[in-house]
Design an enzyme around this catalytic site. Structure first.
Site, PDB file in Angstrom:
ATOM      1  N   ARG A 151      -8.592   6.810 -17.213  1.00 19.69           N
ATOM      2  CA  ARG A 151      -7.155   7.005 -17.052  1.00 19.69           C
ATOM      3  C   ARG A 151      -6.716   8.348 -17.644  1.00 19.69           C
ATOM      4  O   ARG A 151      -5.864   9.028 -17.087  1.00 19.69           O
ATOM      5  CB  ARG A 151      -6.404   5.859 -17.738  1.00 19.69           C
ATOM      6  CG  ARG A 151      -4.902   5.941 -17.623  1.00 19.69           C
ATOM      7  CD  ARG A 151      -4.459   5.894 -16.182  1.00 19.69           C
ATOM      8  NE  ARG A 151      -3.013   5.739 -16.068  1.00 19.69           N
ATOM      9  CZ  ARG A 151      -2.370   5.712 -14.906  1.00 19.69           C
ATOM     10  NH1 ARG A 151      -3.036   5.841 -13.776  1.00 19.69           N
ATOM     11  NH2 ARG A 151      -1.064   5.556 -14.862  1.00 19.69           N
ATOM     12  N   SER A 155       0.342  10.109  -2.009  1.00 15.39           N
ATOM     13  CA  SER A 155      -1.030  10.192  -2.493  1.00 15.39           C
ATOM     14  C   SER A 155      -1.948   9.308  -1.638  1.00 15.39           C
ATOM     15  O   SER A 155      -1.936   9.410  -0.413  1.00 15.39           O
ATOM     16  CB  SER A 155      -1.053   9.797  -3.979  1.00 15.39           C
ATOM     17  OG  SER A 155      -2.273  10.129  -4.571  1.00 15.39           O
ATOM     18  N   ASP A 201       1.623  20.550  -7.582  1.00 14.69           N
ATOM     19  CA  ASP A 201       0.615  19.500  -7.393  1.00 14.69           C
ATOM     20  C   ASP A 201      -0.728  20.171  -7.125  1.00 14.69           C
ATOM     21  O   ASP A 201      -0.905  20.823  -6.103  1.00 14.69           O
ATOM     22  CB  ASP A 201       1.039  18.618  -6.211  1.00 14.69           C
ATOM     23  CG  ASP A 201       0.085  17.447  -5.966  1.00 14.69           C
ATOM     24  OD1 ASP A 201      -0.969  17.373  -6.623  1.00 14.69           O
ATOM     25  OD2 ASP A 201       0.422  16.600  -5.120  1.00 14.69           O
ATOM     26  N   HIS A 243       1.424  16.361  -9.429  1.00 14.67           N
ATOM     27  CA  HIS A 243       1.251  15.304  -8.430  1.00 14.67           C
ATOM     28  C   HIS A 243       2.236  14.160  -8.643  1.00 14.67           C
ATOM     29  O   HIS A 243       2.725  13.564  -7.686  1.00 14.67           O
ATOM     30  CB  HIS A 243      -0.196  14.800  -8.514  1.00 14.67           C
ATOM     31  CG  HIS A 243      -0.565  13.821  -7.443  1.00 14.67           C
ATOM     32  ND1 HIS A 243      -0.501  14.131  -6.100  1.00 14.67           N
ATOM     33  CD2 HIS A 243      -1.004  12.532  -7.502  1.00 14.67           C
ATOM     34  CE1 HIS A 243      -0.888  13.077  -5.394  1.00 14.67           C
ATOM     35  NE2 HIS A 243      -1.195  12.100  -6.215  1.00 14.67           N
ATOM     36  N   ASP A 244       2.519  13.855  -9.889  1.00 15.10           N
ATOM     37  CA  ASP A 244       3.439  12.768 -10.231  1.00 15.10           C
ATOM     38  C   ASP A 244       4.842  12.946  -9.652  1.00 15.10           C
ATOM     39  O   ASP A 244       5.616  11.986  -9.597  1.00 15.10           O
ATOM     40  CB  ASP A 244       3.572  12.652 -11.757  1.00 15.10           C
ATOM     41  CG  ASP A 244       2.702  11.532 -12.309  1.00 15.10           C
ATOM     42  OD1 ASP A 244       2.032  10.863 -11.501  1.00 15.10           O
ATOM     43  OD2 ASP A 244       2.695  11.345 -13.539  1.00 15.10           O
TER      44      ASP A 244
END
Lengths: 196, 383
Positions: free
Chosen positions: B227, B157, B322, B355-356
């Site tokens: 968040r 990232s 992602d 994405h994680d």
């Protein structure tokens, strides 16, 4: 070295840019890097093969050939190679045309469906040919566009592709005079070098 | 914390701090007179300092990438799946350096630090820093540690973007760049999500124009919302669907706005925890650094020209689900590298986690990463 690789290698110049479509485990590109110090790039879709290329230190990009090659610019490679994968793509004519756009020359190898054993299976047994070299049955084969040497040459003629070289080998990559005498009947694998 | 520390863990680690007194010229035009960087190291630096690896962290990351700080820790560092003995970044082979970025809130000088000139919190007066500034601060850290050239700079990232920055701007100081789930620059959609996060923070009445620490408070609601939005972009639709679906916390719907769906309560919880531990000004700064990141900025937007500056070898990895930095974004970089004639490997890993995924143990990703790093290690032992 595999005989087909020896044949291909003689068509590659020192420091060439070489694109190998369906590069498998990257052994050809590794060979070319060691022998001719080429900038090689493999395109592959099979995951373990990609990891194997990385393990060998061979440049490899995961990309599906059926999704096109528009990311490569005209004449951006000296040679574009496709070894025994043409019959597995969805649109072989378009892939071939793209290869000739990207590369100054193209080397393509394909299994010859005019080989006498294939003919025998069809004419004698009336079944689709299955061999150790092409072990799939008709319903699960990745090979969806078989052609014969005569078919391929007809395509090149129709599209005005220039055949610079051609030769034939068997599935052990051996070549003999009688194969070259009646290639469409006696040879299992054809190797062509083309240009626009 | 497991009962005993696993064999393939780097074990208990102690963060270290280095002070830098030489002023650092920043992209924004300001200079930082002095600053501290906190970092962790794993493994041993070899005699010619050729086995050093720099780990760059992402938006909300920090220097604690692997191992445990104490036997009571519930979880190891954020990239423990990939750093340790026998892991892809093998600490038997490499000396791994993992700093907290300048402007962070985990020990390196940042908005939540005391400004030595005023004796007050920097707060909103802390300058905006960029990936380039981070790179220069990391280069000074390398100098102090005696590392002239990194065997590899690695990150996912925003971390991957720093690795790219190194490859382009300090090409002679890096032999390999591993760029995971990144992009050559942010898209309008990426910036838009960051802006929502910033607006959430800045419109919190407890934000006090960034001076919340001086007022002894925290913009918890804002940071929590930021968040929550961020978290949604890290996960895929599939991942959320399989984790929560439409599952309720109550027996039936209640016709009100309390958290009734599991996904709501999950996001609220994540937001709340984060808002207690992460500095709001740092969050603003990090998202801005992301927005400003553009590897082509010195090359008139020409990615090919930027990649021609590089000398190192590359591994790029993306993940199928992602959508924050989708595989196509990695492919842009790959194509530019191929055109520039750089050595590159690229794989698109099938993963449902969005994405994680870059943080998670995924078999193919681990194999591929290991295969690449083994070659990096081979070069080290022969140099």
């Amino acid at each position: 070295m595999r005989p087909d690789q020896t044949i291909i290698q003689q068509w590659i110049n020192q420091n060439d840019r070489v694109l190998d479509l369906g590069c498998g485990d990257g052994s050809l590109l590794l060979q070319l890097k060691q022998q001719k110090d080429v900038y090689g790039l493999g395109i592959e879709i099979d995951q373990p093969e990609i990891t194997e290329c990385i393990r060998k230190g061979v440049n490899v990009v995961e990309q599906n050939l059926d999704h096109g090659l528009s990311n490569f610019k005209d004449n951006s490679f000296d040679t574009v190679i496709m070894s025994l994968a043409l019959q597995a793509v969805r649109q072989p004519d378009q892939v071939l045309s793209e290869m000739l756009r990207i590369g100054k020359q193209v080397v393509v190898t394909f299994p010859n469906f005019g080989y006498w054993r294939c003919r025998l299976a069809l004419a004698g047994k009336g079944t689709m040919p299955v061999s150790d070299f092409l072990p799939y049955t008709w319903y699960n084969t990745p090979n969806i566009h078989f052609c014969t040497i005569r078919d391929f040459e007809q395509l090149c003629k129709d599209k005005n592709y220039q055949i610079l070289d051609h030769t034939v080998v068997d599935h052990d990559n051996q070549s003999s005079w009688w194969m070259r005498l009646y290639p469409n009947l006696l040879s299992e694998i054809a190797i062509y070098r083309l240009t626009r | 914390m497991p009962e005993t520390i696993p064999d393939n863990s780097v074990g208990i680690v102690v963060p270290q701090t280095l002070s830098f007194d030489q002023p650092l010229q920043l992209s924004c035009g300001r200079t930082l007179a002095k600053y501290e960087l906190v970092y962790e190291t794993y493994g041993t630096l070899n005699s010619d300092a050729s086995n050093a690896i720099l780990i760059c962290h992402a938006l909300s990351g920090n220097h604690h990438a692997a191992g445990y700080h104490s036997i009571d820790d519930k979880k190891p560092g954020w990239w423990d799946n990939y750093i340790g003995p026998g892991k892809p970044i093998d600490t038997n082979e490499f000396f791994v350096v993992s700093p907290n970025n300048l402007g962070g809130c985990h020990g390196s000088t940042g908005p939540a630090s005391i400004n030595p000139e005023t004796g007050e919190y920097y707060g909103p007066d802390f300058p905006l820093v960029t990936t380039k500034d981070w790179m220069h601060s990391q280069a000074r850290l390398a100098d102090k540690l005696g590392i002239q050239q990194w065997a590899a700079v690695i990150g996912g990232s925003l971390g991957g973007m720093q690795a790219m920055q190194w490859a382009v701007d300090l090409p002679e100081r890096i032999r390999h760049a591993v760029v995971i789930a990144a992009a050559p620059r942010l898209s309008a959609q990426n910036i838009a999500f960051n802006e929502v996060a910033r607006q959430a923070i800045m419109s919190d009445s407890e934000f006090h124009a960034g001076h919340y620490l001086a007022k002894n408070t925290l913009p918890r609601t804002g940071v929590s919302l930021a968040r929550m939005v961020g978290h949604i972009t890290y996960l895929s639709d599939d991942a959320m669907g399989s984790k929560f679906g439409r599952e309720l916390r109550t027996d039936s719907i209640k016709y009100d706005y309390d958290a009734q769906f599991q996904v709501e309560s999950y996001l609220r919880y994540q937001g709340e925890v984060f808002s207690e531990s992460f500095d709001a000004n740092t969050y603003l700064l990090m998202t801005r650094a992301l927005d400003y990141f553009d590897i082509t900025e010195d090359y008139s937007g020409d990615l090919g020209a930027a990649m021609k500056q590089t000398q190192c070898k590359f591994l790029l990895v993306s993940f199928t689900t992602d959508w924050r930095f989708a595989p196509e974004r990695s492919v842009e970089i790959v194509n530019a590298l191929v055109e520039a004639g750089r050595d590159v490997g690229y794989a698109e890993i099938e993963a449902s986690q969005g994405h994680d995924a870059f943080l998670l143990p995924i078999h193919r990703y681990q194999d591929l990463f290991s295969a690449y790093m083994i070659n990096v290690a081979k070069e080290v032992s022969t140099t």
